[in-house]
Structure formats: C-alpha cells, structure tokens
Write a protein that holds these residues in place. Structure first.
Motif, PDB file in Angstrom:
ATOM      1  N   GLU A   1      -0.805  44.567  61.963  1.00  0.00           N
ATOM      2  CA  GLU A   1      -1.048  44.869  60.557  1.00  0.00           C
ATOM      3  C   GLU A   1      -2.380  44.278  60.131  1.00  0.00           C
TER       4      GLU A   1
ATOM      5  N   SER B   1      -6.502  50.319  57.271  1.00  0.00           N
ATOM      6  CA  SER B   1      -5.636  49.250  56.771  1.00  0.00           C
ATOM      7  C   SER B   1      -4.175  49.680  56.692  1.00  0.00           C
ATOM      8  N   THR B   2      -3.306  48.709  56.860  1.00  0.00           N
ATOM      9  CA  THR B   2      -1.877  48.913  56.612  1.00  0.00           C
ATOM     10  C   THR B   2      -1.515  48.478  55.192  1.00  0.00           C
ATOM     11  N   GLU B   3      -2.493  47.953  54.466  1.00  0.00           N
ATOM     12  CA  GLU B   3      -2.264  47.482  53.093  1.00  0.00           C
ATOM     13  C   GLU B   3      -2.443  48.642  52.122  1.00  0.00           C
TER      14      GLU B   3
ATOM     15  N   LYS C   1       4.279  51.122  60.642  1.00  0.00           N
ATOM     16  CA  LYS C   1       3.824  50.966  59.262  1.00  0.00           C
ATOM     17  C   LYS C   1       2.850  52.071  58.884  1.00  0.00           C
TER      18      LYS C   1
ATOM     19  N   ASP D   1      -0.826  49.661  49.635  1.00  0.00           N
ATOM     20  CA  ASP D   1      -0.527  49.413  48.223  1.00  0.00           C
ATOM     21  C   ASP D   1      -1.556  48.501  47.570  1.00  0.00           C
ATOM     22  N   ASN D   2      -2.609  48.203  48.292  1.00  0.00           N
ATOM     23  CA  ASN D   2      -3.633  47.275  47.792  1.00  0.00           C
ATOM     24  C   ASN D   2      -4.994  47.967  47.746  1.00  0.00           C
TER      25      ASN D   2
ATOM     26  N   SER E   1      -6.371  44.812  58.092  1.00  0.00           N
ATOM     27  CA  SER E   1      -7.474  45.718  57.765  1.00  0.00           C
ATOM     28  C   SER E   1      -8.650  45.471  58.695  1.00  0.00           C
TER      29      SER E   1
END
Length: 373
Positions: A28, A138-140, A7, A142-143, A30
């Motif tokens: 995954e 983080s893998t987030e 990811k 898009d956030n 944060s």
C-alpha cells in the motif's frame, strides 16, 4: 492468485486526470514520478533495473507482465530504478524453468509500488496526446486532495539532474585486467550490459562516478573514453559537459550512448530539449546514413538533441536518424574519433541490430593506437 482481495488504487496525473486499478499484492501507499510508457513485449526486468528510468512511473503496454518471473542475471543495475509500475495484467507466478523468483517478490524486495487492472491502452493514448507529465499511483483513493497537493510539489523532469542519484560512489573495474584495451567510463547511469559488451571485446574498464574530474579519468591511461546512458535532463550536468570537452581535446576515441549522446552534443554547443513523450521501446526504426541500412533499436529517452543545430555545425555529422519523427539518433565529429547514438546497442534481450557500434568503437581505438605508436 495469491491475493483474492486487492486494494483499489488510482493513477492521478498532474492535469487532474484519473485512471483506476488495483494494488499488486499487499503493498500500500503512494509513489510519485513522471509517467512514461514502454512498448517492449519482453525484457521487463531489464527495463525496471535500467538507471535511465530513475524517478519515472513505468506503464508497460504489453498486456501481461511478470509471467516469466525474474532471473538474478538479468539486471542492469543494483535494484529496481523505476519509481512505480503500472500494468494491465500482473502474473503472480513465474512460468520459466530458470526463474529465481516472481516479479511480485522482486518488487517487494525493492519496496516498489505496482498497480494492475489499469486500462493501459487508454492511459498510453492519453500520454501520447497530452505528453509525459508527473503523476502519482496510490492506494489512498480517499485522500485525493492531499495527493494533489503532494503531486504539485514533485519537481518537473525538465531541468532535473538525476545522474548523481544513480552513479557509482566509488570507481570500480570491470573485465579482465590483462585485456588489450583500457577504457575510462563515466557513469551517469550506466547499464551492466554495456560493460559486458565492452569486456567481451577485450576491454578492461574503469568506471568512474559522474563527478569524476578529467584528470582522474586520464590517470587510468585509457585507450578510449565512454559516456554512459542515464536519467534526467542533460543540461544541468555542467561538470560532465566540461569534462567531455577535455576528453574531446585528447583526440582519443570517445563513444557516448543516450544521455552520453546528449552530453556530447552539449559539449559541442548543440542544445537539447525535452520531448513530448519520448522514445521507449524495443522496435524503434533507425536509418544509418553512412551505410544506408535500417536498424530496429531499443530506446529509452525523454530528451533529444537539436537536429538543425547539429546540421549547421561545421565539425558534426549526423550519422543516424529516427524514421518515425526524424530526430537525430546519432552523430560523429568530423575531425576526431568521437561519436554517439541516442539508443541502446547493448540492448538485452534485444534487438541486436546495433551491436556493431561497439565493434566500431574498438576499431577506432585500434586505429588510434597504431597511428600514435
């Protein structure tokens, strides 16, 4: 490689700067903390388990991490203490005969998020220029706006008390009960190799929680006292500072390392301050002002003592100085067998230039016992 598709991940710094990488393995989520870097070429397992790194996102400047796996004997505490790992190249294989597993397995076991494929050279240069600051990995990806909001709520390391997060909850013993010398050690983030070094020098150590009272430490009837390394800002540790003042008043030998060094300074009215980006690595040059000899040392701290105030103190002598930035790296009291250093003489896997400090501590205990017999 175990994971063919990993990811995408990012590092978001408090000032809004972003670096990109990929998640290590399948983990995954944060992780938040103060971002810092260590320049050591080896010893990553000892770094990750060092309680002094609690609450920090570790950037390793060595290009390859994980290549020799992990070994159950090469830990400095129970479990990983860093908040997260940032590296360039991550090895999923353990290329060592006595490895007990891979670094990936060790990280997963401790639920630690790691990201690799990061331009760590650029990131370290940025930290050196702009200073250590809070960050999130983080893998987030898009956030981003939500990550920024969460990051803004993370407390600053300046003024943050963390010793209570890593200290033992109950006293315990280390070494042989029939050893010649007894040590009361205050655990404000102690490393296991410190205890090993003391035990190897015929010491029996009772390790106390960070908030133990002076009377509790004294009840062990020790021949000497020890103040450990640890994480966070030393100034909020007002109870520890007061306990240290009481220890000093006994005139028994006292040795402090890193956070213990800063506590000893504060107990003598010398202030501390947060450094721009700290000292973290295993190649820091020190000059011993007493012997005139140089030492290559292992260091891990983001705070330092005020050198000018130490120089002006009637009962304090600066014994060691960092050759890169001239910070005070060691002090001793002129009137009492009390001393401390701002680096790690117990360093594992090394260097071992400063291991003599444990010998000096034990020698001061022997001398005090003879003088008070």
């Amino acid at each position: 490689m175990k994971y063919q598709t990993r990811k995408p991940a990012l590092i978001l710094l408090a000032d809004g700067t972003i670096f990109y990488g990929k998640a290590v393995g399948g983990k995954e989520g944060s992780a938040f903390g103060e971002v810092c870097f260590n320049t050591g070429m080896t010893g990553y397992q000892e770094i990750f388990t060092d309680p002094s790194y609690y609450g920090q996102l570790m950037v390793t400047t060595n290009a390859h991490i994980g290549n020799y796996g992990v070994n159950d004997e090469e830990v400095e505490s129970e479990g990983i203490k860093i908040a997260g790992l940032i590296c360039r190249n991550f090895s999923y294989h353990a290329s060592r005969a006595d490895s007990d597993g891979t670094l990936e397995e060790f990280l997963d076991k401790n639920s630690v998020l790691a990201i690799s494929d990061v331009d760590t050279r650029a990131l370290v240069n940025y930290i050196r220029d702009h200073g250590a600051m809070n960050a999130v990995i983080s893998t987030e990806i898009d956030n981003l706006e939500n990550l920024k909001k969460q990051l803004a709520e993370v407390p600053n390391m300046n003024g943050l008390e963390l010793a209570s997060k890593v200290s033992t909850k109950e006293p315990y013993f280390f070494g042989k009960e029939d050893a010649t010398f007894k040590i009361s050690a205050l655990d404000i983030g102690i490393k296991k190799n410190i205890l090993r070094n003391l035990a190897e020098r015929d010491c029996y150590i009772k390790v106390f929680p960070y908030n133990a009272s002076f009377s509790e430490l004294q009840d062990f009837n020790p021949d000497g006292y020890f103040l450990s390394n640890g994480p966070g800002d030393p100034e909020p540790l007002t109870e520890v500072i007061e306990t240290t003042k009481q220890i000093i008043a006994t005139e028994k030998p006292l040795f402090g390392i890193c956070l213990g060094h800063q506590i000893l300074a504060l107990a003598n009215g010398i202030s501390t301050y947060k450094m721009h980006h700290g000292h973290r690595g295993i190649n820091h040059p020190i000059i011993n002002l007493i012997t005139g000899k140089g030492e290559i040392t292992s260091q891990n701290h983001g705070f330092a003592i005020n050198r000018e105030e130490a120089e002006q103190h009637d009962d304090i002598e600066i014994t060691h100085v960092h050759l890169n930035d001239k910070t005070a790296a060691g002090i001793r009291m002129k009137s009492k067998p009390v001393f401390s250093v701002q680096y790690h003489p117990e360093a594992s896997p090394g260097p071992h230039d400063a291991s003599y400090l444990f010998d000096e501590f034990v020698a001061s205990i022997k001398k005090h016992k003879l003088e008070t017999a």
